[in-house]
Every structure is written in structure tokens, then in C-alpha cells.
Design an enzyme around this catalytic site. Structure first.
Site, short mmCIF file in Angstrom:
data_model
loop_
_atom_site.label_atom_id
_atom_site.label_comp_id
_atom_site.label_asym_id
_atom_site.label_seq_id
_atom_site.Cartn_x
_atom_site.Cartn_y
_atom_site.Cartn_z
CG HIS A 31 -1.98 0.99 1.26
ND1 HIS A 31 -3.18 0.80 1.89
CD2 HIS A 31 -2.05 2.23 0.72
CE1 HIS A 31 -3.93 1.88 1.74
NE2 HIS A 31 -3.26 2.76 1.04
NE ARG A 34 -0.92 4.41 4.23
CZ ARG A 34 -2.24 4.41 4.31
NH1 ARG A 34 -2.93 5.47 3.93
NH2 ARG A 34 -2.89 3.37 4.77
CG HIS A 75 3.43 2.69 5.64
ND1 HIS A 75 2.13 2.96 5.34
CD2 HIS A 75 3.61 3.06 6.92
CE1 HIS A 75 1.53 3.49 6.40
NE2 HIS A 75 2.42 3.57 7.37
CD GLU A 130 -4.28 -2.69 0.57
OE1 GLU A 130 -4.72 -3.77 0.99
OE2 GLU A 130 -3.88 -1.79 1.32
CG HIS A 155 -8.48 -1.91 8.23
ND1 HIS A 155 -8.13 -1.55 9.51
CD2 HIS A 155 -7.88 -1.02 7.42
CE1 HIS A 155 -7.38 -0.48 9.45
NE2 HIS A 155 -7.19 -0.13 8.21
CG ASP A 156 -8.06 -3.24 12.92
OD1 ASP A 156 -6.86 -3.28 13.22
OD2 ASP A 156 -8.71 -2.19 12.86
N GLY A 209 -2.09 -7.25 7.53
CA GLY A 209 -0.77 -6.68 7.78
C GLY A 209 -0.45 -6.55 9.26
N1 PXP Z 1 -6.93 -3.66 3.26
C1 PXP Z 1 -6.76 -2.34 3.04
C2 PXP Z 1 -7.48 -1.71 1.90
C3 PXP Z 1 -5.90 -1.58 3.84
O1 PXP Z 1 -5.73 -0.28 3.59
C4 PXP Z 1 -5.20 -2.21 4.89
C5 PXP Z 1 -4.25 -1.42 5.73
O2 PXP Z 1 -3.22 -0.93 4.94
C6 PXP Z 1 -5.42 -3.59 5.07
C7 PXP Z 1 -6.29 -4.28 4.26
C8 PXP Z 1 -4.70 -4.35 6.15
O3 PXP Z 1 -5.13 -3.93 7.39
P1 PXP Z 1 -4.34 -4.43 8.70
O4 PXP Z 1 -2.97 -3.85 8.61
O5 PXP Z 1 -5.14 -3.90 9.82
O6 PXP Z 1 -4.31 -5.94 8.63
#
Ligand code: PXP
Length: 237
Positions: free
Chosen positions: A43, A45, A50, A70, A190-191, A213
Site C-alpha cells: 500500500h 502512500r 511505509h 492498494e 483491516h484489523d 498486515g
Molecule cells: N486492506 C486495506 C485496503 C488496507 O488499507 C489495509 C491497511 O493498509 C489492510 C487491508 C490491512 O489492514 P491491517 O494492517 O489492519 O491488517
């Protein structure tokens, strides 16, 4: 079965804390795949705090599984993705200053932008996914702008899970039905963690891919990267 894509941004964050090349994100990408990851997610930015744009170019030829990039579709992100031609691009509506992604797209308000950029990725044979919440009209909007998949933003699920996992998953089960009926593939992220992952995929077997992640890299401090990836894979089986 749901595929595990490991987001390696946190490894780049650790490297950037000291400058230099350690830990080596290229080696991490190779090793995550060797240890059982079925995809690698990055991802980049705009401030490159990162993973850096140059990392993405260097990692691309090392991918033997699936590469997922992403990000927010500004001009430099578009150039990068069209140069690399990953298997999948996941568009995220995060402003440059956001600490992490914290919302899905308003696919209706951004329909013009999204239709245009998705069509461009499609022309280059790149599968497209839009980060969305669980609102049916936003998922319908994702279909209308031409996305192949949606990636459900699972932070609300993760937040409520410890208290009431049935209530936590319900909106996602309903949203998955909407997406499947529209012919959209479903990803999630995410999470997600070793605590909440299994229940999510048990309730929504249609999830094609999770990208993880923060929790996974944190768990690797205790269990090691290979063991951690194997543990996450087991949760998906
Ligand atoms: N999916 C997307 C679109 C994200 O932006 C992120 C965080 O960069 C993740 C998944 C992964 O999230 P996490 O780091 O909480 O596992």
C-alpha cells in the site's frame, strides 16, 4: 478456500525507522510466499512512509503468487500500477495524511472518478477491487462503476467481535449476499487477526481473499514469520 495475502507495509515501516535496508522488504516478500502466503499486498502512500514506490517496482518481479497494490488513485499511483501491472489493484479512499485506511468508498459520490480509473485498469488486464463498507447501495455503486470485487472494510467487525461476534458479522453476511447476487467477488481486510479471522470466513465462505498486515506482522514478533503465516492459513481452512 479463502486466500491469504500478506500486507508487507509494516516491514517497510520498520526498515524506514532506521534508514538503510534492514529488514529487507524484498526478502520479506519472497519469504512470505515461501512460508505459505498466497499473495503479497503493498500500500504505497504519497509520502512513502511505509512501502516506497521504488520498493513496489523491485518487488513486482519477485512475486510468484498474487500481487495486490492498494491505494488512492492519484496520478502517481495510476502510473505505478500501470507500469507494474499487478494481478489486482484495490482502490482505497484514504487521504494522504490518514494514519491508515479508515473508511470504504462512497461509490456514488465518486462514481465519475472510479468509472474512469477502473476502466483504465481493466484496459490493461488488471483485476479491480474497491474498498467498501457494508451499505448495500455502496456495493451496488461498486458494481455500477465496473469493479470486479469489493474488499470489505472489516474494522467495525474486529471492534465488535470480542463483545458480540454474531452482531459483528451480521452486516458483513448481508453485504456479502448483496455482492454475490451482483456477481462481485469479495475480499476483506483491516484489523483481521488470529482471534477474529476464522469466524469471519466461516460465516462468509464466499470471501476469496483476506489481506492482513498489522496483526500478522505483530504476531510474527512472538511466533516467527513462518509459523505465523501457517497459523493464519490454518484459520482459513
Ligand atoms: N486492506 C486495506 C485496503 C488496507 O488499507 C489495509 C491497511 O493498509 C489492510 C487491508 C490491512 O489492514 P491491517 O494492517 O489492519 O491488517
Amino acid at each position: 478456500m479463502t486466500k491469504l495475502s500478506v500486507n508487507i507495509n509494516k516491514i517497510a515501516t520498520l526498515r524506514n525507522a532506521r534508514g538503510g535496508r534492514y529488514p529487507d522488504v524484498l526478502k520479506a516478500a519472497i519469504d512470505c510466499q515461501r512460508f505459505g502466503a498466497e499473495g503479497i499486498t503493498v500500500h504505497p502512500r504519497p509520502d512513502e512512509r511505509h512501502i516506497r514506490y521504488a520498493d513496489v517496482l523491485d518487488i513486482a518481479p519477485l512475486i510468484s503468487t498474487e500481487f495486490n497494490i492498494e491505494g488512492y488513485p492519484n496520478a502517481s499511483f495510476m502510473d505505478l500500477v500501470l507500469r507494474v501491472k499487478p494481478h489486482q489493484v484495490t482502490l482505497v479512499p484514504d487521504p494522504p495524511e490518514a494514519l491508515t485506511s479508515n473508511a470504504g468508498w462512497d461509490t456514488l459520490a465518486n462514481a465519475g472518478l472510479l468509472s474512469e480509473v477502473l476502466a483504465e485498469f481493466k484496459r490493461h488486464g488488471i483485476r479491480t477491487s474497491l474498498f467498501t463498507g457494508t451499505e448495500a447501495r455502496m456495493i451496488e455503486g461498486a458494481r455500477a462503476v465496473g469493479a470486479d470485487r469489493v474488499e470489505f472494510y472489516t474494522e467495525p467487525y474486529a471492534d465488535l467481535y470480542p463483545e458480540n461476534k454474531e452482531a459483528a458479522v451480521r452486516p458483513f453476511v448481508d453485504a456479502a449476499k448483496v455482492a454475490s447476487d451482483l456477481g462481485l467477488g469479495i475480499n476483506a481486510g483491516h484489523d483481521l487477526s488470529l482471534h477474529n479471522l476464522r469466524y469471519l470466513v466461516q460465516c462468509i465462505p464466499a470471501i476469496l481473499e483476506v489481506s492482513i498486515g498489522h496483526a500478522l506482522i505483530s504476531d510474527a514478533l512472538y511466533f516467527g514469520l513462518e509459523n505465523t503465516i501457517q497459523r493464519y492459513r490454518r484459520e482459513l481452512q
